[in-house]
Design an enzyme around this catalytic site. Structure first.
Site: not given
Ligand SMILES: NC(=O)c1ccc[n+]([C@@H]2O[C@H](COP(=O)([O-])OP(=O)(O)OC[C@H]3O[C@@H](n4cnc5c(N)ncnc54)[C@H](OP(=O)(O)O)[C@@H]3O)[C@@H](O)[C@H]2O)c1
Length: 328
Positions: A143, A147, A17, A186, A172
């Site tokens: 979700y 996790k 990711g 979000h 968040n």
């Molecule tokens: N955003 C928040 O507020 C928040 C809060 C708490 C925790 N988190 C956690 O932080 C992490 C990152 O979140 P984010 O907001 O940065 O998400 P994001 O921007 O949607 O990024 C998700 C990433 O996951 C990769 N991905 C999705 N499906 C995949 C698959 N089938 N195989 C391989 N890679 C895959 C994508 O890669 P590609 O671009 O190559 O498709 C993308 O780079 C997550 O684990 C999330 O649960 C986020």
């Protein structure tokens, strides 16, 4: 972050990711710490919901350390539309990444959990010891439970195989490069977009989801990235750790703050037929400070200003990308 040399220097760090919102900031933070071998696999090459491609990724890159951020992520709307997909993909990615890391003998894996794992009625501030004292809020339970199951797997693998797998639970996040698509964003990017776009079009009314009463905590994405890198450098324990900023703000106050920062002076309405989500959310952030010295450093107003500036700079290209995607 510490100025001492990073123990990750000279090691290869793979960030699943790593092209996403949080991941891109983690990659920047690693490079700023002097880590030169940073691998960012893409889902188009290695689909981590499948065991075979996950194994192929470990065989190709042989990382010393993995920061596992790949996930299916979204706001309340996206979670409600696709609860099965959110459960399956997040469960499968965690399962395959930890199992293949064990097989490959990877020295360390840091996994990002989520605040959505906490019970609906957890006492505020949420303490890590309360993670199992109830079922999560229904709109994001699939979700959150997926996790939380990865946390159990990490702890069980540590116990049985001695794996150094650690799981942190970020609150968040918000910041530059967030997802601003109203379909699945979000709350902060959604509000920024609505207020900036309304102001640009001269509209005098903006409607937001819910009734404005829920509270949330927000962590600036660079702070979250620093916390993940610090966990990769220094944390080795089965105990989950919250990553937060340690403050709480109501949706109504958040809307006021963002509207003012965006220069929007029209009306703000609330659509109470839309879900509020969990009533209150704020993390106890003491464990991260005690165990690996992490505390957030970006004042909320500064983080909002940075995020707004980024959206203003990129809003036309974001709209053009969306239009191209939706075109027949
Ligand atoms: N955003 C928040 O507020 C928040 C809060 C708490 C925790 N988190 C956690 O932080 C992490 C990152 O979140 P984010 O907001 O940065 O998400 P994001 O921007 O949607 O990024 C998700 C990433 O996951 C990769 N991905 C999705 N499906 C995949 C698959 N089938 N195989 C391989 N890679 C895959 C994508 O890669 P590609 O671009 O190559 O498709 C993308 O780079 C997550 O684990 C999330 O649960 C986020």
């Amino acid at each position: 972050m510490s100025t001492a040399p990073s123990p990750l220097v000279g090691r290869s760090v793979l960030v699943t990711g790593g092209s996403g919102f949080l991941g891109s900031h983690v990659v920047d933070a690693l490079r700023a710490r002097g880590v030169t071998e940073v691998v960012v696999p893409r889902s188009s090459e290695f689909d981590l919901t499948e065991a075979g491609p996950t194994r192929a990724m470990f065989q190709r890159h042989r990382p010393d350390v993995v920061i596992h951020l790949a996930a299916r992520v979204g706001g309340i709307g996206a979670n409600r539309r696709q609860p099965g997909t959110f459960f399956r993909d997040n469960m499968a990615m965690g399962l395959h990444v930890l199992e293949e890391a064990r097989r490959a003998g990877t020295a360390k894996v840091v996994v990002a959990g989520t605040i959505c794992a906490y019970p609906k009625f957890a006492p505020v501030p949420f303490r890590e010891d309360d993670l199992w004292n109830g079922y999560p809020e229904e709109t994001n339970a699939p979700y959150g439970v997926a996790k939380k199951a990865v946390l159990v797997m990490a702890q069980a693998y540590r116990q049985e195989f001695g794996s150094n797998f650690v799981v942190v639970f970020p609150v968040n996040l918000y910041g530059p490069r967030d997802n601003f698509d109203l379909e699945d964003s979000h709350v902060i990017p959604a509000m920024i977009r609505k207020f900036v776009d309304a102001d640009a079009r001269g509209e005098r009314s903006v409607t937001l989801w819910g009734d404005g009463t829920p509270t949330r905590e927000f962590l600036y994405v660079d702070d979250a990235a620093a916390g993940l890198v610090m966990a990769a450098e220094r944390y080795d324990s089965p105990d989950p750790v919250n990553l937060g900023a340690g403050f709480e703000i109501s949706m109504r106050d958040l809307a006021g703050t963002i509207a003012r920062a965006a220069g929007y002076t029209g009306d703000v309405g609330w659509d109470a037929s839309r879900p509020n989500g969990q009533a209150r959310r704020m993390l106890d952030v003491s464990r991260a400070r005690e165990r690996f010295g992490f505390s957030a450093s970006t004042p909320f107003a500064d983080g909002v200003a940075q995020t707004l500036a980024w959206y203003r700079e990129h809003r036309h290209e974001i709209a053009a990308r969306e239009a191209a995607r939706k075109a027949p």
